[in-house]
Design an enzyme around this catalytic site. Sequence first.
Site, mmCIF file in Angstrom:
data_model
loop_
_atom_site.group_PDB
_atom_site.id
_atom_site.type_symbol
_atom_site.label_atom_id
_atom_site.label_comp_id
_atom_site.label_asym_id
_atom_site.label_seq_id
_atom_site.Cartn_x
_atom_site.Cartn_y
_atom_site.Cartn_z
ATOM 1 N N ARG A 118 0.834 -1.214 0.000
ATOM 2 C CA ARG A 118 0.000 0.000 0.000
ATOM 3 C C ARG A 118 0.858 1.248 0.000
ATOM 4 O O ARG A 118 0.525 2.254 -0.629
ATOM 5 C CB ARG A 118 -0.918 -0.009 1.229
ATOM 6 N N LYS A 164 -3.083 -6.172 14.182
ATOM 7 C CA LYS A 164 -1.882 -6.310 15.023
ATOM 8 C C LYS A 164 -2.233 -6.211 16.507
ATOM 9 O O LYS A 164 -1.704 -6.951 17.335
ATOM 10 C CB LYS A 164 -0.857 -5.231 14.638
HETATM 11 N N1 URA Z 1 -0.478 2.209 10.690
HETATM 12 C C1 URA Z 1 -0.658 0.900 10.407
HETATM 13 O O1 URA Z 1 -0.198 0.036 11.137
HETATM 14 N N2 URA Z 1 -1.357 0.580 9.327
HETATM 15 C C2 URA Z 1 -1.903 1.491 8.497
HETATM 16 O O2 URA Z 1 -2.544 1.129 7.538
HETATM 17 C C3 URA Z 1 -1.704 2.854 8.785
HETATM 18 C C4 URA Z 1 -0.990 3.176 9.913
#
Ligand code: URA
Length: 425
Positions: free
Chosen positions: A170, A189
Amino acid sequence: MSMDVVDLIRTKRDGGRLSDAEIDWVIEAYTGGTVADYQMSALAMAILIRGMDRHEIARWTAAMIASGERMDFSTLGRPTADKHSTGGVGDKITLPLAPLVAVFDVAVPQLSGRGLGHTGGTLDKLESIPGWRAALSNEEMLAQLDDVGAVICAAGAGLAPADKKLYALRDTTGTVEAIPLIASSIMSKKIAEGTGALVLDVKVGSGAFMKSLDQATELARTMVDLGKDAGVNTVALLTGMDTPLGLTAGNALEVRESLDVLAGGGPDDVVELTVALAREMLAAAGRPDVDPAPALADGRAMDVWRRMIAAQGGDPDAALPVAEHTHTVVAGESGYLSRMDAHAVGIAAWRLGAGRARKEDDVQAVAGVEMHAKPSDFVAAGQPLFTLHTATPERFDRALEALQGAVDYSADAVAAPGLILGRLD
Ligand code: URA
């Protein structure tokens, strides 16, 4: 089950919804390498443009969690609480916050990241402390949580590997800014990490991902719902990021400011946000009646900090590195500061060497921007406004360019910008 990724891309491109089976398959196939990067980037772009409904986002998040391991802190015998900030300029809050919350017998498993672009990363900041190491095994992390009560470390490779791969993609395909993808990335996460309570600090303003309160509210709502659906007690604060937090942006400079806060001093906005987030974390972890503020003033949070740093090989008494080269920028006119642009200060710190352009780059511990005044302060023409710090003075010109037009002055007194703009649970 095998599927054709082109069908999924077409479905999303045309505004349809992906089924649970399709989501599970595409995440697994992408993590395993069957779906190629160019196909996943087409799907990510279709998601950015068409969006996802709540059920699709929840399933996407669950599939990313299932791509790796889940941690379990149930053996600790005390509640756990974590904080996640969506990233801003001068945002060093994790440093005083983790030890402050741990004072009250709530364990803080704080998995953190490195900076990319103009926002700093907590691990980069802590690595300016001589000897400190970010990488811990799961066993080391658990042992430190048990003993010290707080740990700030890098997420291991086993946690949501699908997100690691997708986030890197991304980043290079213009698809970071999709709310379903940001929310699922962050929450996969945090849920896999196994925290019982989570407080989200969703930043709004020029120095943040989300530039408007409406966008930030939508992101916060999506993440809070994802957390709660997964059994994590989740709340969000929406906080202002038009102005940098505190008086420093840059790695060692921010550690120094965090030490001031842990010693009972420090800038008002950093203290206010640290205490507000600590209160939320303690309440979400089942300690709603605790007032954390006195533990900054009386040294209890500093004691936990020292043990937390030492447990990861750092020397809490070592001098922090200092830049060899500095350059002072003075106020161009007299008046009340009415604006100090967080994005401009972040870019200046980055160009001085505090941040990285690519994941492989090194950062300078010493580089950054020190601010001598903030919006609502009166400054006289010629008074120092910024001190730029770097190990490489050829960087000053580009940093100074970033600061062109970064401040406005007003003849009339102005109020300090709002810090806590909203709360969602
Ligand atoms: N932080 C992340 O861990 N993922 C994202 O998509 C944007 C910021």
